[in-house]
Design an enzyme around this catalytic site. Structure first.
Site, mmCIF file in Angstrom:
data_model
loop_
_atom_site.group_PDB
_atom_site.id
_atom_site.type_symbol
_atom_site.label_atom_id
_atom_site.label_comp_id
_atom_site.label_asym_id
_atom_site.label_seq_id
_atom_site.Cartn_x
_atom_site.Cartn_y
_atom_site.Cartn_z
ATOM 1 N N HIS A 70 0.973 -1.086 0.079
ATOM 2 C CA HIS A 70 -0.222 -0.045 0.087
ATOM 3 C C HIS A 70 0.851 1.401 0.076
ATOM 4 O O HIS A 70 1.638 1.360 0.825
ATOM 5 C CB HIS A 70 -0.967 0.111 1.197
ATOM 6 C CG HIS A 70 -1.646 1.291 1.291
ATOM 7 N ND1 HIS A 70 -2.908 1.453 0.308
ATOM 8 C CD2 HIS A 70 -1.459 2.578 2.064
ATOM 9 C CE1 HIS A 70 -3.492 2.601 0.745
ATOM 10 N NE2 HIS A 70 -2.628 3.302 1.754
ATOM 11 N N ASP A 149 -15.291 1.954 7.282
ATOM 12 C CA ASP A 149 -14.457 2.994 6.894
ATOM 13 C C ASP A 149 -14.908 3.846 5.766
ATOM 14 O O ASP A 149 -14.733 5.085 5.648
ATOM 15 C CB ASP A 149 -12.979 2.302 6.431
ATOM 16 C CG ASP A 149 -12.258 3.285 5.743
ATOM 17 O OD1 ASP A 149 -11.625 4.136 6.569
ATOM 18 O OD2 ASP A 149 -11.844 3.262 4.628
ATOM 19 N N ARG A 156 -15.494 12.180 7.506
ATOM 20 C CA ARG A 156 -13.976 12.846 7.803
ATOM 21 C C ARG A 156 -14.030 13.931 6.574
ATOM 22 O O ARG A 156 -13.453 15.127 6.924
ATOM 23 C CB ARG A 156 -13.028 11.799 7.741
ATOM 24 C CG ARG A 156 -13.090 11.007 9.280
ATOM 25 C CD ARG A 156 -12.215 9.950 9.061
ATOM 26 N NE ARG A 156 -10.683 10.330 8.886
ATOM 27 C CZ ARG A 156 -10.135 9.787 8.321
ATOM 28 N NH1 ARG A 156 -9.976 8.520 7.885
ATOM 29 N NH2 ARG A 156 -8.810 10.278 8.195
ATOM 30 N N SER A 171 -7.998 3.572 8.855
ATOM 31 C CA SER A 171 -8.690 3.677 7.610
ATOM 32 C C SER A 171 -7.921 2.855 6.784
ATOM 33 O O SER A 171 -8.378 1.912 5.959
ATOM 34 C CB SER A 171 -9.011 5.037 7.073
ATOM 35 O OG SER A 171 -9.323 5.100 5.828
ATOM 36 N N LYS A 175 -8.870 -1.774 5.812
ATOM 37 C CA LYS A 175 -9.041 -2.441 4.656
ATOM 38 C C LYS A 175 -8.159 -3.572 4.257
ATOM 39 O O LYS A 175 -8.349 -4.412 3.722
ATOM 40 C CB LYS A 175 -9.048 -1.226 3.733
ATOM 41 C CG LYS A 175 -10.432 -0.461 3.694
ATOM 42 C CD LYS A 175 -10.435 0.615 2.370
ATOM 43 C CE LYS A 175 -9.308 1.661 2.418
ATOM 44 N NZ LYS A 175 -9.363 2.598 3.201
#
Length: 413
Positions: A70, A149, A156, A171, A175
């Site tokens: 990620h 999320d 948010r 967050s 995932k």
């Protein structure tokens, strides 16, 4: 200022996901978290409750060790396109659940969708089959993957509560944990075009996410990588796909290659595979896996990528050495040209973006092209031009060395 106990955290996440807690009350709690933070126990419970709010991807039937990656988002960051087939070519399985771009940062799915026919959707049976046969996929998150999320991020975004390290970390990690991978390498960007600008905040975010992954049984490591200048020579969807294919063919810009190989080595090391990814990249195996992945997801790896209808080239006004290339300015220009979106529902252009003709440290002559703007909307050229007219700084002396890999964080660090 008192800590939330575990039952309170789980109650809030479950009731918020079920729309039983109204947005204005949830926003008050989120704002309190922005100011007060969450301690380690609160954050661990918060993250696991978000994971438990939906389904998990079950990768138990995959014959290879699974490892994901990620990135916190950058300009010109097409690394995932190269990295997933590269890691697969080395014997691991790279199941990547990716997202779309927002603002000046690009999205992996947006880039891949510039390939004719390519689809981000796979059912679970097809995903398992593709991992076992090819070793990689890149797909969009389903609606039932960490739905807490999905709803929380939307709130948010409109309440000024995005900039909180605990909320950012939970967050991202909820995932990734729900995606079912055995191991995860994080590419945390540092610099003026990074999501967080302060280097200390970037390091804290990386450590927080590593700890969350480890606490949830996912072997996790993070690299801190530079994001002051764009990565590579292209910013924009189809432009970046073309550059990724160049890298898969053993070429491409040296900075893209360096970051990709550094991440690949960490991914392979986490799952116990002692293989040099350079061999797979330069020998053609990574390209073979790329072609197989694109084909399996409905794309044509031999199809021509779309081209912009309008281009404009900006040239150097003096001779010298490129001192700096402002990634934030370039990313914003690509956004204005149509490559990015302001909100998640905005459409994006496959062809829009910026192609650089010089990088930091290159010597240029007066009149030499520095960058070319690409767009399908001619009117956007005049809007993007002022953003990049001073983005490339030319001077007399070579610039100082700026390492691309700025740190490694794992559970022992």
């Amino acid at each position: 200022g008192e800590p939330l106990d575990d039952d309170q955290v789980r109650w809030f996440i479950a009731e918020f996901t079920a729309h039983e807690v109204p947005d204005h009350q949830a926003a008050e709690l989120l704002m309190a978290i922005v100011f007060r933070g969450l301690d380690d126990r609160e954050l661990a419970t918060w993250t696991s409750a978000m994971v438990e709010s939906g389904a998990r991807i079950d990768l138990g039937g995959v014959s290879r060790p699974t490892v994901d990656k990620h990135s916190t988002g950058g300009v010109g960051d097409k690394v995932s396109l190269i990295l997933c087939p590269l890691v697969a070519a080395c014997g691991a399985a790279a199941p990547q659940v990716s997202g779309r771009g927002l603002g000046h940062t690009g999205g992996t799915l947006d880039k891949l969708e510039s390939i004719p026919g390519w689809s981000s959707s796979l059912d679970l049976a097809a995903a398992h089959r593709q991992l076992n046969e090819i070793g990689c996929f890149i797909i969009a998150a389903s609606a039932d993957l960490a739905p807490a999320d999905r709803r929380m991020y939307a709130l948010r975004d409109v309440t000024g509560t995005v900039a909180s390290i605990p909320l950012i970390a939970s967050s991202i990690m909820s995932k990734k944990i729900a995606s079912g991978t055995d191991a995860l390498v994080l590419d945390v960007k540092v610099g003026r075009a990074a999501f967080l600008r302060d280097p200390d905040d970037c390091e804290l975010l990386a450590r927080t996410m590593v700890n969350l992954g480890e606490a949830n049984g996912v072997r996790t490591r993070a690299l801190l990588t530079a994001m002051d200048a764009p990565l590579g020579l292209t910013v924009g969807n189809a432009l970046e796909v073309a550059e990724a294919v160049e890298c898969l063919a053993g070429g491409g810009p040296p900075d893209v290659r360096e970051v990709t190989l550094a991440l690949a080595r960490e991914m392979l090391d986490l799952v116990g595979i002692d293989t040099d990814p350079v061999t797979a990249l330069d020998g053609g195996a990574a390209m073979d896996h790329w072609r197989a992945m694109v084909t399996a997801q409905g794309g044509n790896p031999d199809a021509s990528l779309p081209q912009a209808r309008y281009t404009e080239t900006l040239s150097a006004s003096s001779v010298g050495v490129v001192q700096d290339v402002d990634a934030l300015a370039i990313g914003r220009a690509a956004w204005v040209l149509g490559a990015g979106r302001a909100v998640q529902t905005d459409p994006v252009s496959a062809t829009a973006g910026v192609r650089l003709h010089a990088q930091t440290g290159d010597r240029v002559k007066a009149g030499q092209p520095l960058m070319t703007l690409h767009t399908d909307d001619e009117g956007m050229l005049s809007r993007a031009r002022p953003l990049v007219e001073t983005a490339i700084v030319i001077g007399d002396d070579p610039p100082p060395d700026r390492p691309l890999i700025q740190g490694l964080i794992d559970r022992s660090a």
